[in-house]
Scaffold this motif. Structure first.
Motif, short mmCIF file in Angstrom:
data_model
loop_
_atom_site.label_atom_id
_atom_site.label_comp_id
_atom_site.label_asym_id
_atom_site.label_seq_id
_atom_site.Cartn_x
_atom_site.Cartn_y
_atom_site.Cartn_z
N GLY A 1 -25.85 -18.16 72.12
CA GLY A 1 -25.66 -19.39 72.88
C GLY A 1 -24.22 -19.57 73.30
N LEU A 2 -24.03 -20.12 74.53
CA LEU A 2 -22.70 -20.35 75.07
C LEU A 2 -22.74 -21.59 75.95
N ASP A 3 -21.75 -22.49 75.77
CA ASP A 3 -21.68 -23.68 76.62
C ASP A 3 -20.23 -24.12 76.71
N VAL A 4 -19.92 -24.83 77.81
CA VAL A 4 -18.57 -25.33 78.07
C VAL A 4 -18.64 -26.84 78.21
N CYS A 5 -17.67 -27.54 77.59
CA CYS A 5 -17.62 -28.99 77.66
C CYS A 5 -16.99 -29.43 78.97
N VAL A 6 -17.39 -30.63 79.44
CA VAL A 6 -16.87 -31.15 80.71
C VAL A 6 -15.60 -31.96 80.48
N ARG A 7 -15.55 -32.80 79.46
CA ARG A 7 -14.45 -33.72 79.25
C ARG A 7 -13.40 -33.20 78.28
N LYS A 8 -13.61 -32.01 77.71
CA LYS A 8 -12.63 -31.42 76.81
C LYS A 8 -12.56 -29.91 77.08
N PRO A 9 -11.43 -29.29 76.84
CA PRO A 9 -11.31 -27.82 77.09
C PRO A 9 -11.92 -27.02 75.95
N TYR A 10 -13.23 -27.24 75.70
CA TYR A 10 -13.88 -26.62 74.55
C TYR A 10 -14.93 -25.62 75.02
N ILE A 11 -15.05 -24.53 74.26
CA ILE A 11 -16.13 -23.56 74.42
C ILE A 11 -16.88 -23.52 73.10
N ALA A 12 -18.20 -23.64 73.15
CA ALA A 12 -19.03 -23.58 71.95
C ALA A 12 -19.89 -22.33 72.00
N THR A 13 -19.97 -21.60 70.87
CA THR A 13 -20.78 -20.39 70.79
C THR A 13 -21.56 -20.40 69.48
N CYS A 14 -22.73 -19.79 69.51
CA CYS A 14 -23.52 -19.57 68.30
C CYS A 14 -24.01 -18.14 68.30
N SER A 15 -24.33 -17.62 67.11
CA SER A 15 -24.64 -16.20 66.99
C SER A 15 -25.71 -15.98 65.94
N LEU A 16 -26.25 -14.75 65.97
CA LEU A 16 -27.21 -14.37 64.93
C LEU A 16 -26.55 -14.18 63.57
N ASP A 17 -25.20 -14.23 63.52
CA ASP A 17 -24.54 -14.17 62.22
C ASP A 17 -24.55 -15.52 61.51
N LYS A 18 -25.32 -16.51 62.11
CA LYS A 18 -25.56 -17.84 61.52
C LYS A 18 -24.31 -18.71 61.53
N SER A 19 -23.44 -18.48 62.49
CA SER A 19 -22.21 -19.29 62.58
C SER A 19 -22.09 -19.93 63.95
N VAL A 20 -21.40 -21.08 63.96
CA VAL A 20 -21.08 -21.80 65.19
C VAL A 20 -19.57 -21.91 65.28
N LYS A 21 -19.03 -21.67 66.46
CA LYS A 21 -17.58 -21.75 66.65
C LYS A 21 -17.28 -22.54 67.91
N ILE A 22 -16.21 -23.35 67.81
CA ILE A 22 -15.73 -24.13 68.95
C ILE A 22 -14.30 -23.70 69.21
N TRP A 23 -14.05 -23.28 70.45
CA TRP A 23 -12.73 -22.75 70.84
C TRP A 23 -12.10 -23.69 71.87
N ASP A 24 -10.77 -23.73 71.87
CA ASP A 24 -10.00 -24.44 72.89
C ASP A 24 -9.47 -23.39 73.87
N TYR A 25 -10.07 -23.36 75.09
CA TYR A 25 -9.68 -22.30 76.02
C TYR A 25 -8.35 -22.58 76.70
N SER A 26 -7.79 -23.78 76.55
CA SER A 26 -6.46 -24.04 77.11
C SER A 26 -5.35 -23.46 76.23
N THR A 27 -5.61 -23.38 74.92
CA THR A 27 -4.62 -22.80 74.00
C THR A 27 -5.13 -21.54 73.32
N PHE A 28 -6.42 -21.18 73.56
CA PHE A 28 -7.04 -19.99 72.96
C PHE A 28 -6.95 -20.06 71.42
N VAL A 29 -7.31 -21.22 70.89
CA VAL A 29 -7.27 -21.46 69.45
C VAL A 29 -8.67 -21.83 68.97
#
Length: 531
Positions: A26-54
């Protein structure tokens, strides 16, 4: 593995953020914040800030994650698990579920543009829920196989779904009526995107289909590699395609036939997600190779123009216990500040007393050391004067000794000079006598040489006088022979001439040898006289 004692206390620090270790589903991008959300078969969810790559938030669950969608305001995350659908609040460093819906398995989920509704696909069934009371709004059961992609229209009044059965349906959300449909048998759709009234879909037939009012208006073949994802910039200028081999194609929109594209290489497995940020600055891609890539979008038609960045919201969700804990910390710090304000004057007074006592002690020590240094200085001055006097005495003695020795040496040098001068006069007189004797001998030698030369000259002249008559005789005989040769050419005349010529050559040779001998004897006598 057992560590030795010297390495038992080694601590390791992570340099890079923890990435996914299995297929990103799964992959999605937020509209009101510089966030990227991903999910994986490794059973984890991660939220990234694409403006600072953190990496902002990371959380691991106990079951597999199949799909994901982020609320437009960036404070809610919709995740489809293999057994249910969960809505989670996004906090600063954690994800907390607040609603669970018994929907399984949820292969696709998506928030509406306004965030007031969300759609979930349970195999071939599409369900619409309210984000306010989480009640079911609509239910669609037309697909014959699993739904692979869903898109909301701009006004959120309709939703479009595409499935493996080759069907694309457009539904009115509130009335649950089918607005349009298109079915292509033998084609398995994998992704769709909307541009106004047009629907663009890709699937297993390696072509891009443009559908308008249930009719395929364009069927554009794009090579032999199947396309898995499709998306478009919000300005409708560029279309992006994700391929099954990991490549990404960038195509100018509107599309042309034959198509023209630019290929981007970054992944090594099938593309599972493609999203464009709300400001059209970045393209986000995820793949089955567990990688996530952020691409910068450069449009040559926009070069030189200033892009106006959309303002992002700064608010975050905080749990009540965290707020209470923070308030308690603030109150404790305020009390501590008041205590410090009352304690500071007393501590300053105590420190002043302590510093004054220490200063007084240091001053006493300083003055004592100054007096001691003065005494030491006086002693050193006296010692210096004594040393100077001794030095002057020693210098006087050495000077007197040097003067006496200089006088003695000068007297000796004068005596030696007089003796040498006497020797020089003797040698000079001897030289004068030797020169006179040598000149006398040279005069005597010159006289003897002159006498010898005179004698040799007289002897040579006498010799010449003896030889000349003979020469004259020979000349007369030669004239007679020549006369005979002229008068008679007989053999007797020739014999006489031959004998006379041979006699003449012999006499000539003998005269020359005698003259050479006399010259050598004369030169030898001269050399002996010179010696």
């Amino acid at each position: 593995m057992t560590l030795t004692p010297q390495y038992a206390e080694v601590n390791f620090t992570r340099v890079t953020p923890l990435v996914h270790t299995d297929v990103i589903t799964g992959l999605d991008v937020c509209v009101r914040k510089p966030y990227i959300a991903t999910c994986s078969l490794d059973k984890s969810v991660k939220i990234w800030d694409y403006s600072t790559f953190v990496l902002k938030v990371s959380k691991t669950f106990s079951e597999s994650l199949l799909s994901l969608s982020m609320h437009p305001r960036g404070h809610i995350l919709l995740i489809g698990f293999s057994t249910c659908v969960k809505l989670l609040n996004i906090f600063t460093d954690d994800l907390q579920p607040f609603k669970v819906l018994p929907i399984s398995p949820c292969t696709v989920c998506s928030f509406a543009h306004g965030g007031h509704m969300f759609a979930v696909a349970k195999m071939n069934i599409v369900e619409i829920y309210s984000s306010v009371n989480f009640q079911l709004v609509s239910l669609f059961k037309t697909h014959l196989d699993m739904v692979r992609s869903m898109c909301w229209t701009d006004n959120d009044a309709r939703i479009v779904s595409a499935g493996r059965d080759g069907a694309i349906y457009e539904w009115e959300v509130l009335t649950a009526k089918r607005f349009s449909e298109n079915v292509v048998k033998g084609c398995s759709y994998s992704s769709i995107v909307l541009d106004g009234k047009n629907i663009y879909a890709v699937g297993s037939d390696q072509a891009i289909k443009e559908i308008n009012d249930s009719v395929i208006t364009m069927d554009l073949a794009c090579g032999m590699v199947p396309m898995t994802q499709i998306t478009m910039t919000h300005s409708s200028r560029i279309m992006f395609l994700g391929l099954s081999d990991g490549r990404i194609r960038s195509m100018r929109f509107p599309l042309t036939d034959p198509p023209d594209w630019i290929e981007l290489n970054g992944h090594c497995a099938a593309i599972r997600g493609l999203r464009v940020t709300c400001d059209d600055h970045y393209l986000i891609s995820s793949s089955e190779d567990t990688s996530l890539i952020v691409w910068q979008i450069l449009d040559r038609h926009l070069i030189g123009q200033t892009r106006v960045a959309k303002p992002y919201t700064a608010e975050v969700l905080v749990l009540p216990p965290d707020v209470e804990k923070k308030d308690n910390t603030i109150r404790g710090l305020e009390l501590r500040a008041e205590e410090l304000q009352s304690e500071i004057p007393y501590q300053v007074l105590q420190k002043d007393i302590t510093y004054n006592e220490a200063l007084h002690t240091k001053l006493i020590q300083f003055f004592a050391e100054v007096e001691l240094l003065k005494e030491v200085n006086m002693l050193l001055t006296k010692e210096q004067k004594a040393l100077e006097e001794a030095f002057m005495k020693s210098v006087g003695k050495l000077q007197k000794k040097y003067e006496d020795q200089s006088e003695i040496i000068e007297t000796q040098n004068k005596q030696l000079l007089m003796a040498e001068f006497g020797k020089y006069q003797e040698l000079k007189d001897k030289d004068t006598r030797m020169k006179k004797e040598y000149r006398r001998k040279l005069d005597e030698l010159d006289r003897r040489i002159d006498i010898t030369n005179h004698k040799l000259k007289m002897a040579y002249d006498l010799r010449n006088k003896k030889v000349c008559p003979f020469v004259y005789l020979c000349v007369g005989r030669l004239s007679t022979c020549l006369f005979i040769i002229v008068v008679s050419s007989s053999s007797i005349g020739r014999s006489v001439v031959y004998d006379f010529s041979r006699e003449w050559e012999e006499m000539k040779r003998q005269i020359e040898e005698d003259n050479d001998t006399r010259i050598m004897d004369f030169l030898t006598v001269l050399f002996d006289l010179k010696q």
